[in-house]
Scaffold this active site. Sequence first.
Site, mmCIF file in Angstrom:
data_model
loop_
_atom_site.group_PDB
_atom_site.id
_atom_site.type_symbol
_atom_site.label_atom_id
_atom_site.label_comp_id
_atom_site.label_asym_id
_atom_site.label_seq_id
_atom_site.Cartn_x
_atom_site.Cartn_y
_atom_site.Cartn_z
ATOM 1 N N HIS A 180 58.616 27.006 48.899
ATOM 2 C CA HIS A 180 57.742 26.620 50.012
ATOM 3 C C HIS A 180 58.411 25.478 50.763
ATOM 4 C CE1 HIS A 180 54.076 28.409 47.799
ATOM 5 N NE2 HIS A 180 54.555 29.261 48.684
ATOM 6 N N GLU A 397 54.003 21.927 39.619
ATOM 7 C CA GLU A 397 53.588 21.239 40.853
ATOM 8 C C GLU A 397 53.823 19.754 40.632
ATOM 9 O OE1 GLU A 397 52.245 22.490 43.692
ATOM 10 O OE2 GLU A 397 51.466 24.476 43.161
#
Length: 460
Positions: A180, A397
């Site tokens: 991303h 994350e």
Amino acid sequence: MELKIIVLTLFIIAANAEKVSYEGYSLYKVTPTRENHLILLKDVQKKGVGEFWEDPLYLNYEMRIMVAKENKVLFKSMLGKSGMVIEETIKDLQRAIDDQLKPAQRSAQDSHLFLSMNWNQYYSLEEINNWLDEVEKNYPTIVTSVTMGQSFENRQIKGIIINYRPGRNNLIGMLQGTLHAREWITTATITWIIKEFLTSTDREVRALAENFQWHLFPVVNPDGYVYTFTTNRMWRKNRSTQSFTSCLASGVSNDLSNGVDLNRNFDYAWMTLGTSDNPCTQVYAGPAAFSEPETRAISNYILGLNREGRFIYFIDFHSYTQLICISYSDVNGTDVLLAENYADMYEIAARGAAKIENSHATRYRVGVAADILYPMSGTSFDWAKYAARIPISYLIELRDLGQYGFLLPPEQIIPNSVEIMDALLVMDKTARYMGYYSGSQSIICSFSIILIGVLVALIN
Ligand SMILES: [Zn+2]
């Protein structure tokens, strides 16, 4: 007619090339807890009142919404009556974006210069790729640079292999960042790990570096990453133009219809959960599984490596929310046991998270995505676990919990990287004790079950 099309095309290109300014924007945090909250948020998006960091798909998930100065009153009045708490987390978004590009001020002794890179700032794709070449040049017997494929806009997807024991090493690990585009901290984390693997004198770091053939890719979505520097800091997807369409009905700019969410495009449960077939969303799964050159390059590379040796670790770094997600992301409850070594993966991750919390007071949560984030499908780490049978596959994350989100200040690059390195060392040690190096984990698992059986029999 043709001229009109050319003029229109040029207009679209020119409009897209202009840098998006977030001057006067605020960032708000809201958490939808009821179905009507989601309906309301979708309405806010459809009317173009706010620009969402993520699409409003999930209940009880903290969301971030960017709101322009002229829309703030309307935004608050639309959400005000719903009972949802609105919190302004960043007052001046453009300033936070500009600040992220200013190098952190550190004393010389806290500086970690390695060749042309330090970890006081974020780097462009060109700078990262040049640094990878530099690393290879300086460590010719250990480091080999590698290109796993080309992106939609024909950029190289570049990484390096670190191998201290060429010809002898059949344990393989792979780390990838910036699937991303806007999640810059993931790239800085991987370059930090490269530096540590090559320069650290710590015994445990040396063991982790030298026991494996490491495949390290700081930027696997180069087009998107470049776009976050040149045009739109908040870009997430790749830059495929295959599905370009009008987004008028969605309330977002037409540019958002470019690009596919690469972490929804892998061929594992593709287009089932936490994703969309609408190109005007952040989680567009693409026209088909593996429709994108980037996901094809990653998957072919993984399958190739899998034939070469014992591929043990695959970690896909993302940001933000501080989580270690375990495969599979489309299940919860007892279905988590569909991953045959779920208990091991949980134990390994939990020890890593405990290390981060005890040593650095940063809290990471552990679990399947459906429990600790939201259900997802078509992700790279689930595909790696399912199709390539890689035993230990995580999505991590990184920092933070949303104070800055994607705009994590450069001051936090080093603390973030240090704690992740510490976690990886503990996770590796745990996996080694469990027998993953020798491929005997199933024997250890069976032995544990027998032992538990004997103990239960004795107690009874
Ligand atoms: Zn991500």
